[in-house]
Design a protein around this motif. Structure first.
Motif, PDB file in Angstrom:
ATOM      1  N   ARG A 124       5.782   2.678  -1.540  1.00  0.00           N
ATOM      2  CA  ARG A 124       5.016   1.471  -1.250  1.00  0.00           C
ATOM      3  C   ARG A 124       5.552   0.835   0.024  1.00  0.00           C
ATOM      4  NH1 ARG A 124       6.169   1.200  -6.700  1.00  0.00           N
ATOM      5  NH2 ARG A 124       4.371   1.253  -8.087  1.00  0.00           N
TER       6      ARG A 124
ATOM      7  N   CYS B 213       3.727  20.301   1.293  1.00  0.00           N
ATOM      8  CA  CYS B 213       3.547  21.208   0.162  1.00  0.00           C
ATOM      9  C   CYS B 213       2.072  21.442  -0.150  1.00  0.00           C
ATOM     10  CB  CYS B 213       4.230  20.628  -1.065  1.00  0.00           C
ATOM     11  SG  CYS B 213       3.506  19.062  -1.590  1.00  0.00           S
TER      12      CYS B 213
ATOM     13  N   CYS C 234       4.383  14.331  -5.767  1.00  0.00           N
ATOM     14  CA  CYS C 234       5.079  14.704  -4.528  1.00  0.00           C
ATOM     15  C   CYS C 234       6.456  15.297  -4.824  1.00  0.00           C
ATOM     16  CB  CYS C 234       5.231  13.480  -3.631  1.00  0.00           C
ATOM     17  SG  CYS C 234       6.152  13.823  -2.117  1.00  0.00           S
ATOM     18  N   PRO C 235       6.728  16.527  -4.335  1.00  0.00           N
ATOM     19  CA  PRO C 235       8.021  17.146  -4.636  1.00  0.00           C
ATOM     20  C   PRO C 235       9.174  16.571  -3.818  1.00  0.00           C
ATOM     21  CG  PRO C 235       6.728  18.596  -3.270  1.00  0.00           C
ATOM     22  CD  PRO C 235       5.852  17.417  -3.584  1.00  0.00           C
ATOM     23  N   SER C 236       8.870  15.828  -2.749  1.00  0.00           N
ATOM     24  CA  SER C 236       9.970  15.325  -1.925  1.00  0.00           C
ATOM     25  C   SER C 236      10.086  13.805  -1.990  1.00  0.00           C
ATOM     26  CB  SER C 236       9.776  15.771  -0.473  1.00  0.00           C
ATOM     27  OG  SER C 236       8.560  15.270   0.035  1.00  0.00           O
ATOM     28  N   ASN C 237       9.353  13.171  -2.898  1.00  0.00           N
ATOM     29  CA  ASN C 237       9.434  11.715  -3.063  1.00  0.00           C
ATOM     30  C   ASN C 237       9.143  11.005  -1.750  1.00  0.00           C
ATOM     31  OD1 ASN C 237       9.713   9.710  -4.900  1.00  0.00           O
ATOM     32  ND2 ASN C 237      11.933   9.571  -4.803  1.00  0.00           N
TER      33      ASN C 237
ATOM     34  N   GLU D  97      -0.739   3.277  -9.470  1.00  0.00           N
ATOM     35  CA  GLU D  97       0.156   4.429  -9.478  1.00  0.00           C
ATOM     36  C   GLU D  97      -0.533   5.526  -8.684  1.00  0.00           C
ATOM     37  OE1 GLU D  97       3.092   5.451 -10.160  1.00  0.00           O
ATOM     38  OE2 GLU D  97       3.200   7.033 -11.650  1.00  0.00           O
TER      39      GLU D  97
ATOM     40  N   ALA E  55      -3.642  17.290  -0.697  1.00  0.00           N
ATOM     41  CA  ALA E  55      -5.039  17.721  -0.648  1.00  0.00           C
ATOM     42  C   ALA E  55      -5.657  17.767  -2.035  1.00  0.00           C
ATOM     43  CB  ALA E  55      -5.137  19.101   0.001  1.00  0.00           C
ATOM     44  N   THR E  56      -4.835  17.968  -3.067  1.00  0.00           N
ATOM     45  CA  THR E  56      -5.408  18.218  -4.392  1.00  0.00           C
ATOM     46  C   THR E  56      -5.214  17.079  -5.374  1.00  0.00           C
ATOM     47  OG1 THR E  56      -3.371  19.388  -4.926  1.00  0.00           O
ATOM     48  CG2 THR E  56      -5.255  20.718  -4.284  1.00  0.00           C
TER      49      THR E  56
ATOM     50  N   ALA F 167       3.100  10.630  -7.608  1.00  0.00           N
ATOM     51  CA  ALA F 167       3.654  11.143  -8.854  1.00  0.00           C
ATOM     52  C   ALA F 167       3.871  12.653  -8.768  1.00  0.00           C
ATOM     53  CB  ALA F 167       2.724  10.810 -10.015  1.00  0.00           C
TER      54      ALA F 167
ATOM     55  N   VAL G   7       7.293  17.471   3.103  1.00  0.00           N
ATOM     56  CA  VAL G   7       7.550  18.911   3.260  1.00  0.00           C
ATOM     57  C   VAL G   7       6.248  19.719   3.338  1.00  0.00           C
ATOM     58  CG1 VAL G   7       9.832  18.879   2.214  1.00  0.00           C
ATOM     59  CG2 VAL G   7       7.831  19.171   0.754  1.00  0.00           C
TER      60      VAL G   7
ATOM     61  N   CYS H  58      -5.058  13.626  -4.814  1.00  0.00           N
ATOM     62  CA  CYS H  58      -5.660  12.308  -4.565  1.00  0.00           C
ATOM     63  C   CYS H  58      -6.895  12.122  -5.443  1.00  0.00           C
ATOM     64  CB  CYS H  58      -6.045  12.180  -3.100  1.00  0.00           C
ATOM     65  SG  CYS H  58      -6.664  10.548  -2.665  1.00  0.00           S
TER      66      CYS H  58
ATOM     67  N   VAL I 169       0.867  -1.184   0.000  1.00  0.00           N
ATOM     68  CA  VAL I 169       0.000   0.000   0.000  1.00  0.00           C
ATOM     69  C   VAL I 169       0.900   1.229   0.000  1.00  0.00           C
ATOM     70  CG1 VAL I 169      -1.966  -1.083   1.147  1.00  0.00           C
ATOM     71  CG2 VAL I 169      -0.127  -0.083   2.515  1.00  0.00           C
TER      72      VAL I 169
END
Lengths: 445, 193
Positions: free
Chosen positions: B177, B54, B170-173, B163, B58-59, B168, B52, B61, B43
């Motif tokens: 999983r 960012c 996320c700026p901080s990876n 995916e 919120a937007t 995809a 971080v 998902c 998961v």
């Protein structure tokens, strides 16, 4: 007074804001009987549902194969396709699907730390196995993407053969690119650009309380999907035929399948009634009436191709390798490195979330640049392979077009046929066998 | 010129060969991958150390509101009166505020509930039905407090896309999983469930 002390303490804490963020404020010792609550962690979907999905897939595949090959029932396949659309599509949200599972497998092959979930492996392997034995029955009535397109076919038009052959190559290009991006851990592009998944999520069956965000984050994909469905009224199954990466694989496996859909199990009377029944242009004419082109011309063409193929392969390989660094920008590390380098050289002012996240790790820039170089290097090799793959596909297509096939009867093309069963209804021999009235005047539904 | 009968049998031979190769290939792939498979699967989860805040959770998902929610590790919380996960920085609470109005709160949806416990200590709980996973409170708590608030993918809400759209973006990876039987990356030790 106490509050003032807290504010002073807070300002002091903010001033000395060190890396150690935890416990800036002492944990209170409660004098009352208050007990700190525990953090709640609702569990993931129970693993048993994994087996429900695998079971549903097995049942659907078996039913599709039985309906297409043994029962020869178009109506049955239609209902099964509707059922698959409802379960795998709308109920399960179109995820995980067999098309996307290609990427998990590619990632698992490339990255030994990645473990493929059992359900994903089953969704990848089972359609392949069934296609090897029964032809593309998966496409007929199991795949929700195929089902939604099959159900909207209204007035299919014939696509010219040259276009059909040329567009048919796109699926292989897409497959190659998807494998490259998945294996390098960059992105799952099949999932990102799935045109129908936003439709499936419009109806939040599983979560009546939530609305799935189809109208927000993925508006573009919703529009693309609507475009596919609108085009699908007249061009039957456009995604399956020209884009689907799994369709590309199954086309190859279908060529070798042990059993397959036939227009009639009895003798073909060459009436040609089936010719126009197939919305996918998959029915091939017999070759025996065709004039024989001079053998010499055929041989010369084949010889030319055999010379040309290595050149095509090398050329497309070079092109792919050249595109490698560009494709590498799909990878997170390369994107961060690009941004940080641009900030370092002053080509952009200020930072963004991505570069700030990197600076927060306190790693030296050089490490990041070296990592990004490694990824780019991988992409150059991957680009070569992808290019060579595309070249190989084009070359094989050219060879296939120049090889003569011998057919005595009208029959579905083994690769192109998706086993939808539409042609059954149109065959007079078949109608006779099923004791149905012949198709004349008023056609039965 | 070969006679058509013989030609057919040659083609049949090719086809049988291809079928055999296909079965061996798919079977081999299945066997190799079966050794690398795990029951229960994986998961998606957010690594709070990398996050971080960012606001993308919120937007991006596919579920609205997001399956990412603010989670509270009570074991780390200072139970502060002036909580910067709760009040916007620079806010000066007046003595009369026990339960301040929404406009006086940092959370855009008023999802954090505050309850007086004793002395200067307040308990903060998250109403997950209201939380949209924007991470504003977490930024405040991380910058000025103990960092007891953090974002997690809530698995009773997440549909576990193959995916993750947020991952995809996320700026901080920070989203990765994790095994489904250990589906959370929590701060602090204490949790139930």
């Amino acid at each position: 007074m106490k509050r003032f002390a807290i504010i002073v303490g807070l300002v002091a804490a903010a001033l000395v804001s060190t890396a150690q963020a935890a416990e800036r404020f002492a944990l209170p010792q409660f004098k009352t009987s208050y007990v700190r609550p525990l953090t709640e962690v609702p569990p993931a979907r129970p693993g048993v549902y994994e087996f429900v999905d695998i079971g549903a897939l097995l049942v659907a595949l078996a039913a599709a194969s039985y309906l297409a090959i043994k029962m020869r029932s178009r109506r049955g396949l239609w209902w099964l396709a509707l059922g698959s659309l409802l379960y795998f599509g709308f109920w399960r949200g179109g995820c995980v699907c067999s098309i996307g599972a290609i990427q998990n497998v590619a990632l698992a092959v490339a990255d030994s730390t990645y473990v493929v979930p059992l359900a994903v492996l089953a969704f990848f392997i089972l359609p392949l196995v069934f296609t090897l034995f029964f032809g593309r029955t998966f496409c007929a009535a199991v795949c929700p993407l195929g089902a939604i397109q099959d159900l909207v076919i209204a007035r299919p038009v014939k696509v010219p053969a040259y276009l059909e052959h040329a567009l048919g190559l796109l699926g292989y290009v897409y497959l190659g690119a998807a494998v490259l991006f998945a294996a390098t851990g960059s992105a799952f592009i099949i999932c990102e650009y799935d045109p129908f998944v936003s439709f499936f999520r419009l109806v939040p069956f599983q979560r009546p309380g939530d609305t799935m965000q189809a109208i927000n984050g993925s508006t573009n994909m919703l529009l693309v999907g609507a475009g596919f469905l609108a085009a699908g009224l007249f061009i039957a199954r456009p995604y399956c035929r020209w884009l689907c990466p799994l369709g590309a694989v199954l086309r190859l496996l279908g060529l070798a399948s042990k059993w397959r859909v036939t227009i009639t199990p009895d003798e073909c009377v060459q009436c040609r009634l089936c010719e126009d029944s197939c919305p996918f242009g998959a029915i091939r004419r017999p070759t025996r009436d065709e004039p024989h082109a001079p053998r010499l011309l055929d041989r010369r063409r084949l010889a030319t191709l055999i010379v040309v193929v290595p050149i095509v392969l090398a050329g497309s390989g070079v092109l792919g390798g050249w595109l490698g660094p560009t494709m590498a920008r799909m990878h997170y590390t390369v994107r961060v490195a690009d941004r940080v380098r641009m900030e370092e050289t002053g080509r952009v002012a200020g930072t963004d979330d991505m570069s700030e996240a990197f600076y927060a790790t306190k790693q030296p820039r050089e490490t990041l640049y070296a990592d990004a170089r490694d990824v780019e290097h991988t992409f150059v090799i991957g680009g070569w392979l992808l290019g060579a793959w595309v070249g190989l596909v084009i070359a094989l297509k050219l060879i296939q077009l120049s090889v003569r096939r011998t057919r005595n009867d009208w029959e579905p093309d083994r690769g192109t046929c998706v086993s939808c069963g539409r042609c059954f209804e149109f065959c007079p021999v078949e109608r006779d066998r099923l004791k149905k009235k012949p198709l004349s005047g008023k056609a039965p539904a | 010129m070969a006679d058509p009968k013989k030609k057919m049998s040659r083609r049949e031979m090719f086809r049988k060969g291809a079928l055999g190769a296909g079965i061996v290939g798919v079977g081999g792939a299945a066997a190799l991958l079966a050794a690398r498979t795990a029951k229960g699967g994986t998961v998606w989860q957010i690594d709070p150390e990398k996050c971080v805040q960012c606001g993308q959770c919120a937007t991006y998902c596919v579920i609205d509101p997001s399956a990412v929610k603010c989670v509270h590790a009570y074991a780390l919380c200072g139970y502060c009166d002036l909580c910067f996960g709760y009040f916007p920085p620079g806010f000066e609470p007046s003595e009369s505020f026990e339960q301040p109005a929404a406009e006086a709160q940092l959370c855009p949806t008023g999802a954090i509930k505050r309850k007086w416990i004793e002395g200067p200590h307040y308990e903060y709980t998250i109403d997950e039905d209201l939380c949209i996973g924007c991470g504003k409170c977490i930024k405040g708590c991380n910058n000025f407090g103990n960092g007891s608030l953090f974002l997690q993918v809530r698995h009773n809400r997440c549909v576990n896309c193959n995916e993750c759209s947020i991952a995809a973006a996320c700026p901080s990876n920070a989203i990765r999983r994790v095994p489904a039987d250990h589906p959370y990356l929590l701060k602090g030790e204490d949790h139930k469930g």
